[in-house]
Design an enzyme around this catalytic site. Sequence first.
Site, PDB file in Angstrom:
ATOM      1  N   ASP A   1       4.499 -23.808  23.707  1.00  0.00           N
ATOM      2  CA  ASP A   1       5.753 -24.216  24.348  1.00  0.00           C
ATOM      3  C   ASP A   1       5.490 -24.657  25.787  1.00  0.00           C
ATOM      4  OD1 ASP A   1       8.445 -24.714  24.426  1.00  0.00           O
ATOM      5  OD2 ASP A   1       9.040 -22.632  24.788  1.00  0.00           O
TER       6      ASP A   1
ATOM      7  N   ASN B   1      13.483 -29.026  15.659  1.00  0.00           N
ATOM      8  CA  ASN B   1      13.022 -30.070  16.581  1.00  0.00           C
ATOM      9  C   ASN B   1      13.494 -31.473  16.188  1.00  0.00           C
ATOM     10  OD1 ASN B   1       9.894 -28.327  17.255  1.00  0.00           O
ATOM     11  ND2 ASN B   1      11.723 -28.410  18.536  1.00  0.00           N
TER      12      ASN B   1
END
Length: 244
Positions: free
Chosen positions: A18, A66
């Site tokens: 991330d 996503n």
Amino acid sequence: MKDLNQNKIPRHIALIMDGNGRWAKQRGEHRLFGHTKGVDAVREVLKAAKSFGVEFLTLYAFSTENWNRPQEEVDGLMNLLVDSITNELPELQLQGVRLVVIGDLKGLPGNCQQSLLNGMESTKNNKEITLVLALNYSAKWEITECVREISLKVAKKELLANDITPELISAHLTTREIPDPELLIRTSGEHRISNFLLWQLAYAEFYFTDIHWPDFGKEELKAAILSYQSRERRFGMVSEQLSE
Ligand code: IPE
Ligand code: IPE
Ligand code: MG
């Protein structure tokens, strides 16, 4: 930094990569620049994991959530995926890396599916380390598929309801041939698992670092493993039982 205890290396490390976007923003760059730098970090961390004796490295590369990002970013990520697999394949072979993909492959663009299938097929006999890419993956998707598959077998009387055990469930997940991770790492300061490996992480140790993914490398991986090695994994028992 201390040396790693070679007798306590996690067999399987799962990683939520991330912070690519924030890393790029801090530099006044486009988010996709961060993702491109993220690929360099993957290369370094894979090499480091192999050198430490880790057998399985699972990377969360694209979640089912996503898809909700701006189209331009989604397209950029898919192109980066195809390019990276194609460019890295010779190096994966050289390093003895076996590539495995978990996630809903069929939901990816055709050229991505093709390069992933090709990558998996051509590395399937490699034995140094298994790189598991979680792509179009989410734990709720995986568990839903697993429940559907088991229900069908019960309906067709191939299985009895009484046959359903934790082991049977594990054997119907996408990770059926992969041991559960002992260590989960998430970069970039968020303390959540974002729909990753819910079942498999039941007893994993969690390690969080504020470092953004493009800055994560061998030393950071070593620090995470050292933290893991300093912990007492009791599995519900009491400390005294462990030294018996
Ligand atoms: C991780 O970085 C990569 C993917 C999820 C594909 P992010 O893109 O989530 O970066 P941040 O969290 O926005 O900084
Ligand atoms: C998790 O990161 C998914 C991947 C690393 C592929 P996100 O950046 O998408 O997660 P949230 O939105 O912070 O939960
Ligand atoms: Mg993020």
